[in-house]
Design an enzyme around this catalytic site. Structure first.
Site, PDB file in Angstrom:
ATOM      1  N   ASP A 311      -9.014  37.645  24.059  1.00  0.00           N
ATOM      2  CA  ASP A 311     -10.039  37.863  23.048  1.00  0.00           C
ATOM      3  C   ASP A 311     -10.316  39.347  22.914  1.00  0.00           C
ATOM      4  OD1 ASP A 311     -11.646  38.608  25.123  1.00  0.00           O
ATOM      5  OD2 ASP A 311     -13.149  37.037  24.811  1.00  0.00           O
ATOM      6  N   ILE A 312     -10.987  39.710  21.836  1.00  0.00           N
ATOM      7  CA  ILE A 312     -11.235  41.119  21.517  1.00  0.00           C
ATOM      8  C   ILE A 312     -12.412  41.611  22.352  1.00  0.00           C
ATOM      9  CG2 ILE A 312     -11.818  42.727  19.657  1.00  0.00           C
ATOM     10  CD1 ILE A 312     -10.619  40.697  17.707  1.00  0.00           C
ATOM     11  N   GLU A 354     -13.535  35.302  18.287  1.00  0.00           N
ATOM     12  CA  GLU A 354     -12.571  36.374  18.499  1.00  0.00           C
ATOM     13  C   GLU A 354     -11.541  36.022  19.572  1.00  0.00           C
ATOM     14  OE1 GLU A 354     -15.995  37.269  21.340  1.00  0.00           O
ATOM     15  OE2 GLU A 354     -15.668  36.280  19.407  1.00  0.00           O
TER      16      GLU A 354
END
Length: 429
Positions: A311-312, A354
């Protein structure tokens, strides 16, 4: 005009057919009654045409024609007769073929036993000189055995025949059948006996009895109606079936078009249901079929598979600082970058928000970790946003059992460790 439906028309036609046949059998009688009186131009005809000497006396009364005949010995056959014309118009003679019988109302007085000869003289084209007295005629004959007193004599029309003397007067090969299509005269003559006699004949009336429609004509007409009806109905049915076929063909084509459209729409909605609308990669629903296939291959063939979950980092800060539009651009650019780095056999999906996953087929934990590190470095050095730098944290786990939840839980725990240890790194689970 509306065509009667089949379930009404044919029962009605059967009813009409049976009614006409029954009426023809029991009724439909046609009578041609001719009273004999002074209005008729009755005449005599006796053996003097052949050189005979018989004496015929004809008296026309108000209600009968009275013929007295005194035969005389001669070289020819002795006879007397009365001729009653059946038409007052020349060359217009009645057609008696539709009548089945003739009834004669008359009195015959003859002291000797003898017959009475009844002729119906039909118009002919060719006549012998002997026939000149009565014109061009064909003789149709029937014999009566008279009784005493006034009586009615019923003669069947189909029992009349052409006598031998008429046949012998004609050339060989001539048609010798009785004909009744143009009857000129009714002739009542003394009988066959050669004995000299004094005969009185009184004719009061004669009546032809028949049917308005002859049985043969009626049956031929009904047969024609039935055949015409069947042919017409067959043509109508054929045209109706063709119309229905063309209509069904058009409807089938329309249904095919609609089905194709619905199939396209179904595929479209199925794709929308399995695809993330923003990044255009699989969502969780789209990934489920891939996971089912991997589990089956693992259970039957023991093929390895690994899961890369990432994930970001600090994505909420990007949304809060630069807005959700910038956050969406980061997500789109990130999926484009990762899609360009994975193999054709690998599958990228947006797991939520995300968070993303890459399912790597035929890949063990070591290969998946190397791939994850390569992705991490590419993301770090790629310009995914003009406003901020973007990094990702990764958790890697290999499939060890058919339990998908356990597999994802190990990858998620590895990702959590990567984030808790400073982010932008790869951890194995």
């Amino acid at each position: 005009m509306r065509i009667l439906r089949q379930e009404i028309y044919y029962p009605l036609l059967v009813l009409v057919t049976l009614s006409l046949m029954l009426w023809q059998l029991l009724g439909m009688n046609h009578y041609l009654h001719v009273p004999v009186n002074q209005s008729l131009k009755v005449s005599t005809l006796n053996d003097d045409i052949n050189g005979g000497k018989s004496l015929a006396t004809l008296t026309i009364n108000q209600d009968n024609a009275h013929l007295n005949c005194q035969t005389a010995q001669s070289a020819t056959f002795p006879f007397c007769s009365m001729l009653i014309p059946l038409s007052q118009q020349p060359d217009q003679y009645p057609d008696l073929r539709k009548f089945h019988s003739i009834v004669l109302d008359m009195v015959v007085h003859n002291p000797q036993r003898d017959t009475i000869l009844v002729y119906l003289l039909n118009s002919e084209q060719n006549a012998t000189p002997a026939e000149s007295a009565i014109g061009q005629t064909r003789a149709n004959l029937q014999t009566i055995n008279p009784s005493s007193g006034r009586s009615e004599y019923t003669l069947a029309m189909n029992r009349f025949y052409v006598p031998s003397w008429w046949i012998f007067s004609k050339p060989y090969g001539i048609d010798t059948n009785a004909k009744m299509d143009q009857v000129k005269y009714l002739q009542i003559a003394t009988g066959d006996s050669y004995q000299l006699k004094n005969v009185d004949i009184k004719l009061y009336s004669f009546t032809f009895i028949g049917k308005w429609i002859a049985a043969k004509d009626l049956y031929l007409g009904l047969l024609f109606i039935w055949i015409t009806s069947i042919i017409g109905h067959s043509i109508f049915l054929t045209l109706s079936l063709r119309k229905k076929y063309l209509s069904s063909k058009i409807k089938a084509a329309e249904l095919d078009r609609i089905n194709n459209f619905l199939s396209i729409e179904r595929d479209k909605f199925e794709s929308m249901a399995k695809t993330d609308p923003l990044t255009k990669v699989f969502n969780r629903a789209g990934l489920s079929s891939v996971l089912s296939e991997l589990i089956s291959q693992f259970s039957t063939l023991s093929q390895p598979a690994s899961l890369v979950m990432f994930d970001i980092d600090l994505f909420k800060r990007i949304n809060d600082t630069y807005g959700h539009d910038e956050g969406d651009k980061v997500l789109i650019n990130l999926t484009a970058l990762v899609s360009s780095k994975i193999r054709e056999q690998d599958v990228l999906a947006r797991w939520g928000g995300e968070e993303f996953v890459v399912v790597c087929r035929n890949t063990d934990i070591t290969g998946a970790a190397i791939f994850a590190e390569h992705l991490r470095a590419s993301i770090e050095h790629e310009l995914l946003s003009r406003l901020c730098s973007v990094t990702c944290s990764f958790g890697v786990a290999q499939l060890h059992s058919a339990n998908v939840d356990t597999w994802f839980k190990r990858a998620d725990e590895a990702l959590y460790r990567a984030k808790s240890q400073g982010r932008n790194q790869v951890e194995q689970g």
